[in-house]
Design a protein around this motif. Structure first.
Motif, PDB file in Angstrom:
ATOM      1  N   GLY A 130      -8.510  -5.502  -4.547  1.00 47.85           N
ATOM      2  CA  GLY A 130      -8.516  -6.936  -4.183  1.00 47.85           C
ATOM      3  C   GLY A 130      -7.077  -7.239  -3.960  1.00 47.85           C
ATOM      4  O   GLY A 130      -6.849  -7.903  -2.935  1.00 47.85           O
ATOM      5  N   ALA A 131      -5.974  -6.517  -4.426  1.00 47.95           N
ATOM      6  CA  ALA A 131      -4.791  -6.950  -3.907  1.00 47.95           C
ATOM      7  C   ALA A 131      -4.394  -6.235  -2.597  1.00 47.95           C
ATOM      8  O   ALA A 131      -3.552  -6.799  -1.923  1.00 47.95           O
ATOM      9  CB  ALA A 131      -3.716  -5.976  -5.144  1.00 47.95           C
ATOM     10  N   ALA A 132      -4.903  -5.183  -2.263  1.00 50.20           N
ATOM     11  CA  ALA A 132      -4.848  -4.685  -0.841  1.00 50.20           C
ATOM     12  C   ALA A 132      -5.296  -5.537   0.215  1.00 50.20           C
ATOM     13  O   ALA A 132      -4.918  -5.606   1.262  1.00 50.20           O
ATOM     14  CB  ALA A 132      -5.511  -3.212  -0.869  1.00 50.20           C
ATOM     15  N   PHE A 133      -6.225  -6.422  -0.115  1.00 52.69           N
ATOM     16  CA  PHE A 133      -6.942  -7.146   1.007  1.00 52.69           C
ATOM     17  C   PHE A 133      -6.806  -8.504   0.771  1.00 52.69           C
ATOM     18  O   PHE A 133      -7.298  -9.496   1.502  1.00 52.69           O
ATOM     19  CB  PHE A 133      -8.633  -6.832   0.719  1.00 52.69           C
ATOM     20  CG  PHE A 133      -8.790  -5.251   1.321  1.00 52.69           C
ATOM     21  CD1 PHE A 133      -8.502  -4.944   2.586  1.00 52.69           C
ATOM     22  CD2 PHE A 133      -9.332  -4.655   0.546  1.00 52.69           C
ATOM     23  CE1 PHE A 133      -8.918  -3.460   2.780  1.00 52.69           C
ATOM     24  CE2 PHE A 133      -9.421  -3.207   0.651  1.00 52.69           C
ATOM     25  CZ  PHE A 133      -9.320  -2.748   1.800  1.00 52.69           C
ATOM     26  N   THR A 178       0.982   0.949  -4.603  1.00 54.63           N
ATOM     27  CA  THR A 178       1.347  -0.531  -4.160  1.00 54.63           C
ATOM     28  C   THR A 178       0.415  -1.242  -3.304  1.00 54.63           C
ATOM     29  O   THR A 178       0.022  -2.253  -3.019  1.00 54.63           O
ATOM     30  CB  THR A 178       2.764  -0.641  -3.672  1.00 54.63           C
ATOM     31  OG1 THR A 178       3.126   0.183  -2.675  1.00 54.63           O
ATOM     32  CG2 THR A 178       3.708  -0.217  -4.912  1.00 54.63           C
ATOM     33  N   ILE A 179      -0.266  -0.213  -2.521  1.00 55.06           N
ATOM     34  CA  ILE A 179      -1.441  -0.691  -1.283  1.00 55.06           C
ATOM     35  C   ILE A 179      -2.221   0.468  -1.272  1.00 55.06           C
ATOM     36  O   ILE A 179      -1.835   1.385  -1.226  1.00 55.06           O
ATOM     37  CB  ILE A 179      -0.662  -1.028   0.153  1.00 55.06           C
ATOM     38  CG1 ILE A 179       0.283  -2.019  -0.105  1.00 55.06           C
ATOM     39  CG2 ILE A 179      -1.964  -1.554   0.828  1.00 55.06           C
ATOM     40  CD1 ILE A 179       1.239  -2.216   1.208  1.00 55.06           C
ATOM     41  N   ALA A 180      -3.367  -0.037  -1.766  1.00 49.89           N
ATOM     42  CA  ALA A 180      -4.420   1.241  -2.063  1.00 49.89           C
ATOM     43  C   ALA A 180      -5.568   1.117  -0.732  1.00 49.89           C
ATOM     44  O   ALA A 180      -5.583  -0.287  -0.169  1.00 49.89           O
ATOM     45  CB  ALA A 180      -5.089   0.903  -3.326  1.00 49.89           C
ATOM     46  N   ASP A 181      -6.054   1.948  -0.326  1.00 49.67           N
ATOM     47  CA  ASP A 181      -7.307   1.907   0.458  1.00 49.67           C
ATOM     48  C   ASP A 181      -7.085   1.593   1.888  1.00 49.67           C
ATOM     49  O   ASP A 181      -7.682   0.713   2.478  1.00 49.67           O
ATOM     50  CB  ASP A 181      -8.410   1.017   0.055  1.00 49.67           C
ATOM     51  CG  ASP A 181      -8.918   1.622  -1.432  1.00 49.67           C
ATOM     52  OD1 ASP A 181      -8.786   2.732  -1.688  1.00 49.67           O
ATOM     53  OD2 ASP A 181      -9.416   0.861  -2.138  1.00 49.67           O
TER      54      ASP A 181
END
Length: 185
Positions: free
Chosen positions: A16-19, A163-166
C-alpha cells in the motif's frame, strides 16, 4: 492468529505504501516514473535518488548483467545510503583498482529471482520471523519485519529498511533501501 494478522498488516503496509500516491502499476522513484516494461538499468538511470548506485554499477561493469533477462531482485540503496558510508568510501570504491570489492558489494544487493514483497513477507513468516536471502554475490542477507516494515540485514549486522517496495521491471523487481548492504569482511 496474531502472527497472521501481523503478516497481513506488514504486506498491506509494504504494498500500500508503495502505491498510495500513484494510480499506475509502479511507484515513482527519485522523481521518475518507473516503467514495468524497462530493465532495472533503464529505470535506475532515471531516478534522481540512485545516481550513485548507477555510477557504481557502471564502474563495476554490471550494466550488461542487470540489463539481461534476469529475473533479478535488487535491493537498491539511495544516494543518501551511500552518503552515510564513512567519508571517502564511495570515491575509493569507484576507483578501477577497487573494482572487485565494488562488484562484491553491489552483487550482495542482487538476488537471482523475482521476489515481490508479499512473497518475501511470506517467506519471513514461514521461517519464524527471519528468512535467509542468498545473493548472487555470495552474501546471505536476513529478511525480517519490524513495525510493519521489511528489514534487510547485511553480513555485518547492519539493517536497511525497504522504503519503496515492488518496483516492477521487465527483468525483475527493485526494492529501494535506505542503507548500503555490506558483505562480511
Amino acid at each position: 492468529m496474531k502472527r497472521i494478522l501481523a503478516t497481513a498488516a506488514a504486506t498491506a503496509l509494504l504494498t500500500g505504501a508503495a502505491f498510495a500516491d500513484h494510480h499506475m502499476d509502479n511507484p515513482m522513484v527519485g522523481g521518475a516514473e518507473m516503467m514495468a516494461d524497462k530493465t532495472i538499468v533503464e529505470n535506475a538511470v532515471n531516478s534522481a535518488d540512485h545516481t550513485t548506485l548507477v555510477a557504481a554499477v557502471q564502474a563495476a561493469g554490471l550494466v550488461e548483467t542487470l540489463s539481461s533477462e534476469g529475473p533479478f531482485t535488487v535491493f537498491a540503496p539511495t544516494n543518501d545510503a551511500f552518503a552515510a558510508l564513512p567519508d571517502g568510501t564511495v570515491e575509493t570504491l569507484l576507483m578501477e583498482e577497487n573494482k572487485d570489492q565494488l562488484t562484491k558489494i553491489l552483487t550482495c544487493h542482487v538476488v537471482a529471482a523475482d521476489v515481490m514483497s508479499e512473497a518475501l513477507v511470506g517467506m519471513i513468516e514461514a521461517d519464524g520471523g527471519v528468512h535467509d536471502i542468498p545473493t548472487v554475490g555470495g552474501c546471505t542477507l536476513k529478511g525480517s519485519v519490524s513495525d510493519g516494515m521489511v528489514m534487510i540485514e547485511d553480513e555485518q549486522g547492519n539493517a536497511a529498511t525497504v522504503t519503496i517496495a515492488d518496483v516492477k521491471q521487465s527483468n525483475g523487481v527493485i526494492h529501494v533501501v535506505d542503507k548500503v548492504l555490506l558483505p562480511a569482511m
